[in-house]
Motif scaffolding. Sequence first.
Motif, PDB file in Angstrom:
ATOM      1  N   ASP A   8       0.845  -1.198   0.000  1.00 16.60           N
ATOM      2  CA  ASP A   8       0.000   0.000   0.000  1.00 16.60           C
ATOM      3  C   ASP A   8       0.878   1.245   0.000  1.00 16.60           C
ATOM      4  O   ASP A   8       2.044   1.198   0.389  1.00 16.60           O
ATOM      5  N   ASP A  10      -0.374   4.921   1.132  1.00 18.07           N
ATOM      6  CA  ASP A  10      -0.642   5.842   2.248  1.00 18.07           C
ATOM      7  C   ASP A  10      -0.470   5.153   3.596  1.00 18.07           C
ATOM      8  O   ASP A  10      -1.056   4.110   3.859  1.00 18.07           O
ATOM      9  N   SER A  88      -2.677   0.839  -4.582  1.00 17.91           N
ATOM     10  CA  SER A  88      -3.350   1.921  -3.877  1.00 17.91           C
ATOM     11  C   SER A  88      -4.809   2.000  -4.309  1.00 17.91           C
ATOM     12  O   SER A  88      -5.099   2.009  -5.514  1.00 17.91           O
ATOM     13  N   LYS A 122      -9.268  -3.516  -3.060  1.00 26.66           N
ATOM     14  CA  LYS A 122      -8.105  -4.392  -3.107  1.00 26.66           C
ATOM     15  C   LYS A 122      -8.491  -5.868  -3.026  1.00 26.66           C
ATOM     16  O   LYS A 122      -7.623  -6.729  -2.966  1.00 26.66           O
ATOM     17  N   MET A 130       0.487  -9.038   1.515  1.00 23.71           N
ATOM     18  CA  MET A 130      -0.001  -7.671   1.350  1.00 23.71           C
ATOM     19  C   MET A 130       0.347  -6.896   2.614  1.00 23.71           C
ATOM     20  O   MET A 130       0.082  -7.364   3.725  1.00 23.71           O
ATOM     21  N   ASP A 132      -0.508  -3.395   4.434  1.00 24.25           N
ATOM     22  CA  ASP A 132      -1.508  -2.326   4.380  1.00 24.25           C
ATOM     23  C   ASP A 132      -1.779  -1.819   5.787  1.00 24.25           C
ATOM     24  O   ASP A 132      -1.571  -2.546   6.756  1.00 24.25           O
ATOM     25  N   HIS A 134      -4.883  -0.598   6.561  1.00 22.52           N
ATOM     26  CA  HIS A 134      -6.328  -0.698   6.773  1.00 22.52           C
ATOM     27  C   HIS A 134      -6.788  -2.150   6.776  1.00 22.52           C
ATOM     28  O   HIS A 134      -6.552  -2.890   5.819  1.00 22.52           O
ATOM     29  N   ASN A 137      -8.779  -3.688   3.880  1.00 19.97           N
ATOM     30  CA  ASN A 137      -8.051  -4.241   2.736  1.00 19.97           C
ATOM     31  C   ASN A 137      -7.444  -5.605   3.036  1.00 19.97           C
ATOM     32  O   ASN A 137      -7.174  -6.372   2.125  1.00 19.97           O
TER      33      ASN A 137
END
Length: 177
Positions: A8, A10, A88, A122, A130, A132, A134, A137
């Motif tokens: 990711d 952000d 993203s 996502k 992954m 991330d 969040h 996701n």
Amino acid sequence: MKKSIAIDMDNVIVDIEGHYIHWYEKSFGIRLDKSALIGKPEGSAFPKPEAIREFLCTPGFFKEAPTMPGAVEAVRQLAEDFEVFIVSAAMEFPQSLSEKYEWLQEHLPFISWKSIVFCGSKQVIDTDFMIDDHVKNLKHFKNQGLLFTACHNVSITGYTRVNNWEEATEYLYAAVQ
């Protein structure tokens, strides 16, 4: 065959929380300490939380954002040993698409355009790992998700957490041994 990683932007490779603080101070003359954001939903700790959403829609916001400590070096190292994709969910803020692409070209020029995925959800991502910030996701991700610590997710449990890029790279290399 190399293992694959979706990373990711952000709050993972881009310091959006620090950027919110900077833009808020620039706009309103009020500087919040990052500790004021801990445990609160994104933007809600600011006296004018609606300003954060406005920043996200302001030209230049994404392009000017700083990198997370150690992110560039870690992604460069991982790209040598893994198939790395930058992923993203940028569709909510369409003006961010070109700015995020320009940001990637400036800060991660070793990542090919073929390895950049801008999407709305996502759920379609099918890499081995992954990373991330969040849970939304990660909860549908079929393989190994890593929750990258951000102020808004500090109280979330039930996921493999990494607090920084050193921990993330250590985990990934140990997982493929």
